[in-house]
Scaffold this active site. Structure first.
Site, PDB file in Angstrom:
ATOM      1  N   SER A 212      31.311  42.794  39.349  1.00  0.00           N
ATOM      2  CA  SER A 212      31.772  41.811  38.383  1.00  0.00           C
ATOM      3  C   SER A 212      32.778  42.431  37.426  1.00  0.00           C
ATOM      4  O   SER A 212      32.562  43.513  36.886  1.00  0.00           O
ATOM      5  CB  SER A 212      30.599  41.261  37.570  1.00  0.00           C
ATOM      6  OG  SER A 212      31.074  40.458  36.513  1.00  0.00           O
TER       7      SER A 212
ATOM      8  N   HIS B 237      33.265  41.411  34.560  1.00  0.00           N
ATOM      9  CA  HIS B 237      32.694  41.326  33.219  1.00  0.00           C
ATOM     10  C   HIS B 237      32.170  42.688  32.767  1.00  0.00           C
ATOM     11  O   HIS B 237      32.137  42.961  31.569  1.00  0.00           O
ATOM     12  CB  HIS B 237      31.593  40.270  33.167  1.00  0.00           C
ATOM     13  CG  HIS B 237      32.116  38.890  33.350  1.00  0.00           C
ATOM     14  ND1 HIS B 237      32.806  38.211  32.369  1.00  0.00           N
ATOM     15  CD2 HIS B 237      32.092  38.052  34.414  1.00  0.00           C
ATOM     16  CE1 HIS B 237      33.165  37.022  32.810  1.00  0.00           C
ATOM     17  NE2 HIS B 237      32.748  36.899  34.046  1.00  0.00           N
TER      18      HIS B 237
ATOM     19  N   ASP C 254      34.558  34.283  30.561  1.00  0.00           N
ATOM     20  CA  ASP C 254      34.429  32.950  31.128  1.00  0.00           C
ATOM     21  C   ASP C 254      34.584  31.958  29.979  1.00  0.00           C
ATOM     22  O   ASP C 254      33.921  32.092  28.951  1.00  0.00           O
ATOM     23  CB  ASP C 254      33.077  32.758  31.801  1.00  0.00           C
ATOM     24  CG  ASP C 254      32.958  33.532  33.100  1.00  0.00           C
ATOM     25  OD1 ASP C 254      33.992  33.960  33.640  1.00  0.00           O
ATOM     26  OD2 ASP C 254      31.827  33.726  33.574  1.00  0.00           O
TER      27      ASP C 254
ATOM     28  N   GLU D  41      38.113  30.365  40.389  1.00  0.00           N
ATOM     29  CA  GLU D  41      37.299  30.271  39.173  1.00  0.00           C
ATOM     30  C   GLU D  41      38.239  29.969  38.000  1.00  0.00           C
ATOM     31  O   GLU D  41      38.719  30.880  37.335  1.00  0.00           O
ATOM     32  CB  GLU D  41      36.536  31.568  38.914  1.00  0.00           C
ATOM     33  CG  GLU D  41      35.484  31.879  39.947  1.00  0.00           C
ATOM     34  CD  GLU D  41      34.642  33.109  39.605  1.00  0.00           C
ATOM     35  OE1 GLU D  41      34.885  33.743  38.549  1.00  0.00           O
ATOM     36  OE2 GLU D  41      33.750  33.428  40.381  1.00  0.00           O
TER      37      GLU D  41
ATOM     38  N   HIS E  72      37.504  31.741  34.635  1.00  0.00           N
ATOM     39  CA  HIS E  72      37.456  33.211  34.557  1.00  0.00           C
ATOM     40  C   HIS E  72      38.840  33.773  34.240  1.00  0.00           C
ATOM     41  O   HIS E  72      39.769  33.639  35.028  1.00  0.00           O
ATOM     42  CB  HIS E  72      36.944  33.768  35.894  1.00  0.00           C
ATOM     43  CG  HIS E  72      36.721  35.243  35.899  1.00  0.00           C
ATOM     44  ND1 HIS E  72      35.503  35.795  35.592  1.00  0.00           N
ATOM     45  CD2 HIS E  72      37.557  36.268  36.168  1.00  0.00           C
ATOM     46  CE1 HIS E  72      35.600  37.123  35.698  1.00  0.00           C
ATOM     47  NE2 HIS E  72      36.840  37.427  36.044  1.00  0.00           N
TER      48      HIS E  72
END
Length: 96
Positions: free
Chosen positions: A6, A8, A15, A61, A64
């Site tokens: 990820s 993140h 997000d 996404e 994102h």
């Protein structure tokens, strides 16, 4: 993303949620339209755009966003390059 894959984890990805709208409904919002037009000014790109799963390894996404810095984000926008893979000339993978 499976563990360890990820963005993140880097602290460079976010997000975006608008009110009760998160994930897939975000791309129909006025905030999404604004981000598409202005994110590069602040150093962000939409990391997984629609139709480029074969390049990024991720399904689209719209929520994102990834910080890449203003120089890279603005250069990508000026050259109409949508993914980091295309920008750096690297291949993506199957990270789902």
């Amino acid at each position: 993303a499976r563990p360890g894959y990820s963005e993140h984890q880097t602290g460079l990805a976010v997000d975006v949620k608008v009110g009760s709208c998160a994930l897939s409904c975000f791309n129909g919002s006025s905030q999404y339209v604004w981000l598409r037009e202005n994110a590069a000014t602040f150093g962000f790109i939409q990391r997984y755009p629609e139709g480029l799963t074969g390049i990024t390894g991720y399904t689209a996404e719209p929520w994102h966003w990834r910080y890449v810095g203003t120089n890279i984000a603005q250069d990508m926008k000026a050259k109409n390059i949508q993914t980091l893979e295309q920008y750096f000339g690297i291949s993506g993978g199957d990270y789902n």
